[in-house]
Motif scaffolding. Structure first.
Motif, PDB file in Angstrom:
ATOM      1  N   LEU A  83      32.009  33.529  38.550  1.00 22.83           N
ATOM      2  CA  LEU A  83      32.619  34.326  39.619  1.00 22.83           C
ATOM      3  C   LEU A  83      31.765  34.264  40.886  1.00 22.83           C
ATOM      4  O   LEU A  83      32.275  34.163  42.002  1.00 22.83           O
ATOM      5  CB  LEU A  83      32.724  35.772  39.149  1.00 22.83           C
ATOM      6  CG  LEU A  83      33.372  36.777  40.084  1.00 22.83           C
ATOM      7  CD1 LEU A  83      34.874  36.703  39.926  1.00 22.83           C
ATOM      8  CD2 LEU A  83      32.907  38.183  39.787  1.00 22.83           C
ATOM      9  N   VAL A  84      30.465  34.287  40.692  1.00 24.16           N
ATOM     10  CA  VAL A  84      29.571  34.307  41.844  1.00 24.16           C
ATOM     11  C   VAL A  84      29.372  32.915  42.420  1.00 24.16           C
ATOM     12  O   VAL A  84      29.300  32.748  43.634  1.00 24.16           O
ATOM     13  CB  VAL A  84      28.211  34.913  41.436  1.00 24.16           C
ATOM     14  CG1 VAL A  84      27.226  34.831  42.588  1.00 24.16           C
ATOM     15  CG2 VAL A  84      28.379  36.353  41.005  1.00 24.16           C
ATOM     16  N   GLY A 110      40.846  36.979  36.135  1.00 18.43           N
ATOM     17  CA  GLY A 110      40.387  38.119  36.901  1.00 18.43           C
ATOM     18  C   GLY A 110      41.197  38.366  38.157  1.00 18.43           C
ATOM     19  O   GLY A 110      41.193  39.460  38.691  1.00 18.43           O
ATOM     20  N   VAL A 111      41.897  37.325  38.633  1.00 20.44           N
ATOM     21  CA  VAL A 111      42.708  37.470  39.836  1.00 20.44           C
ATOM     22  C   VAL A 111      43.717  38.598  39.666  1.00 20.44           C
ATOM     23  O   VAL A 111      44.079  39.294  40.608  1.00 20.44           O
ATOM     24  CB  VAL A 111      43.438  36.148  40.144  1.00 20.44           C
ATOM     25  CG1 VAL A 111      44.506  36.338  41.194  1.00 20.44           C
ATOM     26  CG2 VAL A 111      42.444  35.115  40.611  1.00 20.44           C
ATOM     27  N   LEU A 112      44.156  38.788  38.416  1.00 18.18           N
ATOM     28  CA  LEU A 112      45.229  39.744  38.195  1.00 18.18           C
ATOM     29  C   LEU A 112      44.752  41.172  38.120  1.00 18.18           C
ATOM     30  O   LEU A 112      45.540  42.095  38.202  1.00 18.18           O
ATOM     31  CB  LEU A 112      45.935  39.402  36.889  1.00 18.18           C
ATOM     32  CG  LEU A 112      46.585  38.051  36.910  1.00 18.18           C
ATOM     33  CD1 LEU A 112      47.057  37.685  35.538  1.00 18.18           C
ATOM     34  CD2 LEU A 112      47.740  38.066  37.883  1.00 18.18           C
ATOM     35  N   GLN A 113      43.462  41.344  37.927  1.00 22.12           N
ATOM     36  CA  GLN A 113      43.004  42.705  37.768  1.00 22.12           C
ATOM     37  C   GLN A 113      42.668  43.313  39.113  1.00 22.12           C
ATOM     38  O   GLN A 113      41.566  43.223  39.600  1.00 22.12           O
ATOM     39  CB  GLN A 113      41.842  42.763  36.788  1.00 22.12           C
ATOM     40  CG  GLN A 113      42.382  42.837  35.388  1.00 22.12           C
ATOM     41  CD  GLN A 113      41.502  42.180  34.383  1.00 22.12           C
ATOM     42  OE1 GLN A 113      40.322  41.988  34.614  1.00 22.12           O
ATOM     43  NE2 GLN A 113      42.069  41.823  33.238  1.00 22.12           N
ATOM     44  N   GLY A 114      43.677  43.905  39.715  1.00 18.25           N
ATOM     45  CA  GLY A 114      43.511  44.484  41.041  1.00 18.25           C
ATOM     46  C   GLY A 114      42.792  45.800  40.954  1.00 18.25           C
ATOM     47  O   GLY A 114      42.367  46.247  39.907  1.00 18.25           O
ATOM     48  N   GLN A 115      42.681  46.434  42.072  1.00 12.74           N
ATOM     49  CA  GLN A 115      41.951  47.686  42.143  1.00 12.74           C
ATOM     50  C   GLN A 115      42.730  48.775  41.427  1.00 12.74           C
ATOM     51  O   GLN A 115      42.207  49.495  40.616  1.00 12.74           O
ATOM     52  CB  GLN A 115      41.768  48.043  43.608  1.00 12.74           C
ATOM     53  CG  GLN A 115      41.073  49.356  43.822  1.00 12.74           C
ATOM     54  CD  GLN A 115      41.073  49.724  45.271  1.00 12.74           C
ATOM     55  OE1 GLN A 115      41.932  49.270  46.021  1.00 12.74           O
ATOM     56  NE2 GLN A 115      40.135  50.533  45.681  1.00 12.74           N
ATOM     57  N   PHE A 170      25.212  45.689  42.077  1.00 17.13           N
ATOM     58  CA  PHE A 170      26.487  45.289  42.692  1.00 17.13           C
ATOM     59  C   PHE A 170      27.327  46.427  43.233  1.00 17.13           C
ATOM     60  O   PHE A 170      28.125  46.210  44.122  1.00 17.13           O
ATOM     61  CB  PHE A 170      27.293  44.455  41.707  1.00 17.13           C
ATOM     62  CG  PHE A 170      26.588  43.194  41.363  1.00 17.13           C
ATOM     63  CD1 PHE A 170      26.474  42.185  42.304  1.00 17.13           C
ATOM     64  CD2 PHE A 170      25.991  43.041  40.143  1.00 17.13           C
ATOM     65  CE1 PHE A 170      25.780  41.028  42.017  1.00 17.13           C
ATOM     66  CE2 PHE A 170      25.297  41.882  39.837  1.00 17.13           C
ATOM     67  CZ  PHE A 170      25.188  40.877  40.785  1.00 17.13           C
ATOM     68  N   LYS A 192      32.503  41.595  44.483  1.00 15.62           N
ATOM     69  CA  LYS A 192      31.151  41.329  44.017  1.00 15.62           C
ATOM     70  C   LYS A 192      30.427  40.306  44.871  1.00 15.62           C
ATOM     71  O   LYS A 192      29.213  40.295  44.926  1.00 15.62           O
ATOM     72  CB  LYS A 192      31.196  40.816  42.571  1.00 15.62           C
ATOM     73  CG  LYS A 192      31.679  41.842  41.561  1.00 15.62           C
ATOM     74  CD  LYS A 192      30.550  42.669  41.059  1.00 15.62           C
ATOM     75  CE  LYS A 192      30.953  43.662  39.988  1.00 15.62           C
ATOM     76  NZ  LYS A 192      32.148  44.428  40.232  1.00 15.62           N
ATOM     77  N   THR A 193      31.179  39.402  45.480  1.00 18.76           N
ATOM     78  CA  THR A 193      30.499  38.263  46.084  1.00 18.76           C
ATOM     79  C   THR A 193      30.590  38.229  47.596  1.00 18.76           C
ATOM     80  O   THR A 193      29.983  37.356  48.212  1.00 18.76           O
ATOM     81  CB  THR A 193      31.071  36.939  45.541  1.00 18.76           C
ATOM     82  OG1 THR A 193      32.455  36.875  45.885  1.00 18.76           O
ATOM     83  CG2 THR A 193      30.933  36.843  44.051  1.00 18.76           C
ATOM     84  N   GLY A 225      40.658  37.114  43.435  1.00 16.40           N
ATOM     85  CA  GLY A 225      40.675  38.311  42.605  1.00 16.40           C
ATOM     86  C   GLY A 225      39.966  39.421  43.345  1.00 16.40           C
ATOM     87  O   GLY A 225      39.005  39.178  44.070  1.00 16.40           O
ATOM     88  N   PHE A 226      40.440  40.627  43.145  1.00 17.28           N
ATOM     89  CA  PHE A 226      39.809  41.774  43.792  1.00 17.28           C
ATOM     90  C   PHE A 226      38.324  41.810  43.470  1.00 17.28           C
ATOM     91  O   PHE A 226      37.472  41.983  44.343  1.00 17.28           O
ATOM     92  CB  PHE A 226      40.498  43.050  43.309  1.00 17.28           C
ATOM     93  CG  PHE A 226      39.764  44.298  43.701  1.00 17.28           C
ATOM     94  CD1 PHE A 226      39.801  44.728  45.011  1.00 17.28           C
ATOM     95  CD2 PHE A 226      39.048  45.020  42.770  1.00 17.28           C
ATOM     96  CE1 PHE A 226      39.119  45.868  45.385  1.00 17.28           C
ATOM     97  CE2 PHE A 226      38.370  46.166  43.143  1.00 17.28           C
ATOM     98  CZ  PHE A 226      38.402  46.590  44.445  1.00 17.28           C
ATOM     99  N   GLU A 227      38.040  41.636  42.175  1.00 20.22           N
ATOM    100  CA  GLU A 227      36.653  41.756  41.754  1.00 20.22           C
ATOM    101  C   GLU A 227      35.782  40.676  42.379  1.00 20.22           C
ATOM    102  O   GLU A 227      34.638  40.920  42.743  1.00 20.22           O
ATOM    103  CB  GLU A 227      36.585  41.669  40.229  1.00 20.22           C
ATOM    104  CG  GLU A 227      35.323  42.306  39.717  1.00 20.22           C
ATOM    105  CD  GLU A 227      35.176  42.189  38.234  1.00 20.22           C
ATOM    106  OE1 GLU A 227      36.164  41.884  37.549  1.00 20.22           O
ATOM    107  OE2 GLU A 227      34.047  42.407  37.754  1.00 20.22           O
ATOM    108  N   GLN A 228      36.336  39.473  42.485  1.00 17.74           N
ATOM    109  CA  GLN A 228      35.527  38.390  43.029  1.00 17.74           C
ATOM    110  C   GLN A 228      35.119  38.688  44.458  1.00 17.74           C
ATOM    111  O   GLN A 228      33.966  38.537  44.840  1.00 17.74           O
ATOM    112  CB  GLN A 228      36.292  37.069  42.966  1.00 17.74           C
ATOM    113  CG  GLN A 228      35.487  35.943  43.579  1.00 17.74           C
ATOM    114  CD  GLN A 228      35.911  34.587  43.111  1.00 17.74           C
ATOM    115  OE1 GLN A 228      37.093  34.330  42.968  1.00 17.74           O
ATOM    116  NE2 GLN A 228      34.961  33.706  42.877  1.00 17.74           N
TER     117      GLN A 228
END
Lengths: 430, 280, 315
Positions: free
Chosen positions: B219-220, B235-240, C277, A78-79, A72-75
């Motif tokens: 996620l972390v 969350g994979v689907l929520q791109g920028q 973050f 953030k990490t 995921g973009f967010e993952q």
């Protein structure tokens, strides 16, 4: 109760046993595996092209398996620092360009400097200077530096998507100058049609604003703003013109007053549904529009009367410092830069950095690439307004929202941009 | 609504029922909209908007998402993590609440404040320290790390709720048991646990669902795709810049069904409580 | 019931030594959690305080700067200004849901369950609880569809029932956005108190209600004099936990409005997150988090003391 208690206990014990053995069982990474991460959807132009690149890589490297994980973009966002600083890092991954992202990782020493490889393999010759700028960083992590920390193989830029059916209906011709453009918007507005789709809660509004500024700006202006090469004055003619014009456009009805809380997705889908005649946005919409717009013909034109428009390289391939298969990673990048992969990217509605427009069949796709090459060739990519400082995106959203609902004067809004910008400069020691 | 008509269905009580049903419908509306969009084709979504009912059944979105993120695997991970956390956190909550609520250990208010630090602290505080710990002990990128963290966080709430409830526990039952020669552990297991079962059931449900929906720490801490949980997969689907609404809805539908099913199953536990009426 | 709750007289007369030994045997039950807490919560919190005294980007060596982050925070006007919005969130996430939840729980338990059967009551309860199951990242998207100014469900409905003049830009108007967010938060939140209260009501001795009914007490009297006192422990728990959640959460608001329009819905918890973050100024983020935690801990301690005093008075 006692019985259920015992079953639960047994169940938990079993679950814990299961959960302790994590995924990284065979982490003694043999050289026969290339661990690759990216976050593009499988149907997107990049997803399709890179998938093919993986296949070609495995063919040319018998015995090596590509272990691809879609993230995921967010993952990743953030990490990334934490992952890259551990033994679970991939060998190669897609990462966002810009000071706050790739620049920061480079500064933290988490990325490999691949300058030598870039010249050796000739990638620098394939990438326009405009595009290369976002792949190179200096010791402070600021773009346009001297060392290559990533390689992009696609690009993106903004243009005006327009609805031919609505243009015909209201007798509007495709504008070629800025005056024609405002005249066209005026025609729509007088008929009660809001000409521009906008999303005030996300990036579209600030992109209109920045485009207006760019149309009065030059390359040194962009460098000052994005690369801190000199003092930025938020009350200079370009910014003042942008804020005033934007606010004016809302008053004239070119941009809807009630677009304050609209998200980018909704702005885009309202263009798809034929509600708005025009939408100024990025090439990332292109594939989706092609697939989903069925009721009318549409086309694109570059923002009239400007030398520069928003755009940049796409995301970068970066190689973590700890990667144990750097050579394989470079081989993979090399494949993504090859003509066939580049053309595949183009055929799927992407903007390749090194494609041959003659190898692209679809006329619309061809135009997408030609427009890009015009911009890249004339040094016309002006990047994005939210890059200079981390968290600046929110500042720009808040400011443009105030312009739309008129709760602050253009002058005040420009002041609100200046403060966090200067704070960031002092934070990074400029 | 006066007491004279206690168990009769008066017009008043019907009016009350109707207004509650209306409320329930309002609460459910967003779910209906998600279900609508989950079975719409992207083109239909784009041309008719998110709020129109679907004109034809389009299951490709659901199927694509399932395969793309290996949803079965994520489901299993989420079940393992949420299930373990729920059980462990309930057990710890009972033990703590026994000491604090029944035992009235000295300084219990202070102890409670410290425990509640787990809830009062913003979660991002945990990220960097626990990242280094988990790397040190080799638990980074394992499901066990997430289970341990959430057991600590959830049991803080459980301790507080149960202690409050148990501090109102009828003392003479305990005295009676003590007279009969029951030890502390026996009193806990034979008397307190059965009587507070409705509350324990509630805690179990809460812990499971809360852990299920946790996004940020998984996620972390769960880096590999094979360790990931359902919300992280969503969350994979929520791109920028792109958010495909039909795919998002499809994934949301898949993501919430297990939690709903779980809730409905345990809903019965919540209803079948043993009341303190058995005191006499 | 009230007299059955009283502490046996012998308790208070016991010698201190006996009492201490009794406490020791109970304290043993705290050991497993205690160990876990020290490792997972307490030590990281102390480390966070340490980090807050440094300049650090999350990787590499932190640079010691003493209290600089705290002095910077004190003069961060935007941060303190946003606390005002937090009060609105406490009202929307704790006080209103607790009040509604209390009435709903009593109605479902005492009227619906008794006249229409417990099944009806539990179905209704399930429906009202469901928003708690939905990840808010998804719920937020749906709400933004429904509240859209142009063709959102709410405005369309208003138009259809002839109240077109009431149509608003719910999330876009700076005067309205905060109230709209509050409304959505109530929707999210009421399920939680409802479930806790209904579980609590099951503990209540039914004979209390029966006696009151025979005495001819009205529903409101029973609600006021039996229901509320009986589930007072749960009431405290719900108010405290929901207030804490309201003070430290920002994700829901940000999904709906991103803090906008302008800064109309910005909340302080967001600043710590952003510094951790987005800006990777981990030191400053840690300082914000520490201050937020301390504020919430003080509030928690005050509420807990009050609750524990009330419990002792009640028993």
């Amino acid at each position: 109760m006692l019985k259920t208690g015992k079953t639960l206990a047994a169940l938990t014990a079993g679950m814990l046993a299961l959960s302790a053995c994590g995924g990284n069982s065979g982490s003694s990474s043999s050289p026969k595996e290339l661990k690759l991460w990216h976050y593009e959807g499988p149907d997107s132009a990049m997803g399709v092209a890179w998938n093919q690149a993986i296949k070609e890589f495995e063919q040319t490297h018998p015995g090596v398996k590509v272990k691809f994980e879609e993230k995921g973009f967010e993952q990743i966002q953030k990490t990334a620092p934490m992952v890259l600083n551990s033994k679970d890092a991939p060998d190669i991954l897609e990462y966002n360009k810009g000071n706050a992202t790739a620049g920061l990782l480079a500064k933290q020493g988490l990325l490999t400097d691949m300058s030598a490889e870039v010249t050796k393999r000739g990638w620098d010759k394939q990438l326009a200077p405009n595009i290369a700028e976002t792949a190179k960083y200096d010791a402070k992590g600021i773009m346009g530096g001297d060392k290559w920390y990533g390689v992009p193989n696609y690009a993106e830029y903004l243009q005006v998507f327009y609805n031919k059916k609505l243009f015909d209906k209201y007798g509007v011709k495709v504008p070629t100058t800025f005056d024609e453009f405002t005249a066209a918007m005026d025609t729509f507005a007088k008929k009660g049609v809001t000409p521009l789709a906008n999303g005030g809660a996300e990036y579209p509004a600030q992109q209109y604003l920045y485009q207006l500024a760019l149309s009065k700006a030059d390359r040194p202006w962009v460098d000052r703003y994005e690369r801190y090469t000199g003092k930025v004055d938020f009350h200079d003619p370009a910014w003042t013109y942008a804020a005033n014009t934007f606010s004016d456009w809302v008053k004239k009805g070119y941009i809807a007053k009630n677009s304050v809380s609209v998200k980018a997705e909704n702005a885009g889908t309202s263009f798809i549904s034929g509600k708005y005649p025009m939408f100024f946005s990025g090439s990332w919409w292109y594939g989706r529009f092609e697939k989903e717009i069925k009721d009318f013909d549409w086309d694109t034109f570059l923002w009239p009367g400007t030398k520069m428009t928003l755009g940049s390289s796409g995301n970068l391939w970066v190689v973590p410092k700890g990667s144990e298969n750097k050579k394989l990673a470079y081989d993979f990048i090399d494949i993504t830069m090859k003509k066939d992969i580049q053309n595949l990217l183009a055929d799927n509605g992407g903007v390749p950095v090194a494609a041959d427009p003659n190898g692209v069949k679809d006329p619309k796709n061809k135009k997408l690439i030609q427009n890009y090459q015009t911009l890249a060739g004339s040094d016309g990519l002006g990047f994005y307004p939210d890059w200079p400082a981390p968290g600046y995106y929110d500042v720009l959203v808040a400011g443009t929202q105030k312009l739309i609902n008129g709760s602050a004067s253009p002058d005040k809004v420009l002041d609100s941009f200046a403060k966090p910008y200067d704070e960031n400069l002092s934070n990074i020691g400029h | 609504m006066t007491s004279v008509t206690v168990r009769r269905r008066t017009p008043g009580s019907y009016a009350l029922l109707v207004s509650l049903i209306v409320l329930a419908v309002v609460m459910l509306l967003p779910f209906v909209i998600i279900a609508f969009n989950a079975i719409k084709s992207p083109a239909e979504y784009s041309s008719h908007g998110p709020l129109s009912p679907p004109k034809s059944l389009y299951l490709q979105g659901l199927k694509d998402f399932w395969e793309r993120v290996d949803f079965g695997g994520k489901l299993l991970n989420s079940l393992i993590i949420s299930g373990s956390v729920a059980v462990l956190a309930v057990i710890l909550s009972v033990l703590n609440a026994y000491a604090l609520g029944i035992g009235r250990v000295r300084g219990r208010v202070s102890i409670m404040v410290i425990f509640l630090l787990a809830n009062t602290m913003p979660q991002e505080v945990l990220v960097y320290p626990l990242y280094f710990f988990s790397k040190k002990v080799g638990l980074y990128d394992t499901r066990l790390s997430v289970i341990i963290i959430f057991t600590a966080i959830q049991s803080a709430f459980g301790t507080y709720l149960l202690s409050s409830v148990l501090s109102a526990f009828p003392r003479e039952i305990l005295e009676a048991a003590r007279m009969d020669g029951a030890g502390r552990l026996r009193i806990l297991w034979r008397i307190i646990v059965p009587i507070s079962r409705p509350t324990l059931g509630v805690l179990f449900v809460f812990f499971f669902i809360w852990t299920w929906n946790e996004f940020f720490l998984p996620l972390v801490f769960l880096i590999s795709n094979e360790n990931q949980t359902v919300p992280v997969a969503l969350g994979v689907l929520q791109g920028q810049k792109m958010m495909d609404a039909t795919m998002t809805s499809a994934s949301a539908l898949l993501g919430i069904i297990p939690a709903i099913v779980f809730f409905l199953i345990f809903q019965r536990t919540l209803t079948r409580g043993i009341t303190v009426g058995s005191v006499k | 019931m009230t007299q059955t709750l009283s502490v046996p007289a012998t308790e208070t007369k016991r010698k201190p030594v006996v009492r201490r030994r009794r406490e020791m045997t109970y304290a043993v039950y705290l050991v497993p959690s205690g160990v876990l807490f020290v490792a997972i919560i307490l030590v990281p919190f102390l480390m966070n305080i340490g980090i807050s005294l440094t300049r650090w980007d999350g990787i590499g060596r932190p640079q010691w700067i003493g209290l600089e982050n705290y002095t910077r925070l004190l003069s961060d006007g935007e941060f303190w200004a946003s606390f005002e919005h937090n009060i609105a969130l406490v009202i929307a996430m704790a006080i209103i849901p607790a009040a509604i939840g209390l009435v709903l729980a009593a109605v479902l338990f005492d009227i619906i369950a008794k006249r229409f059967g417990p099944r009806t009551a539990s179905i209704l309860r399930a429906c009202i609880y469901l928003p708690q199951v939905l990840p808010f990242a998804v719920a937020g998207i749906v709400w933004s569809w429904m509240l859209a100014p142009d063709n959102g469900a709410l405005n369309e409905t208003l138009k259809k029932v002839g109240l077109g003049s009431l149509r608003e830009d719910w999330l876009g108007d700076p005067k309205l956005a905060l109230y709209t967010v509050m409304g959505v938060m109530v929707w999210v939140q009421i399920g939680f108190p409802l479930i806790v209260f209904m579980a609590g009501l099951q503990r209540v001795d039914p004979s209390l209600y029966e006696a009151a009914e025979i005495d001819g007490a009205s529903w409101w009297r029973r609600f006021w004099y039996i229901t509320i006192p009986q589930i007072r422990p749960e009431l405290y728990v719900v108010l405290l936990i929901c207030s804490v959640a309201a003070l430290k959460s920002f994700d829901k608001v940000y999904i709906l409005t991103n803090g906008g329009p302008g800064n109309a819905t910005r909340v302080p918890a967001y600043y710590s997150w952003q510094n951790f973050f987005e800006k990777t100024q981990v030191g400053y983020g840690a300082a914000i988090a520490t201050v937020m935690t301390l504020i919430i801990v003080v509030l928690t301690a005050v509420l807990l003391r009050r609750q524990s005093k009330a419990e002792e008075d009640g028993s």
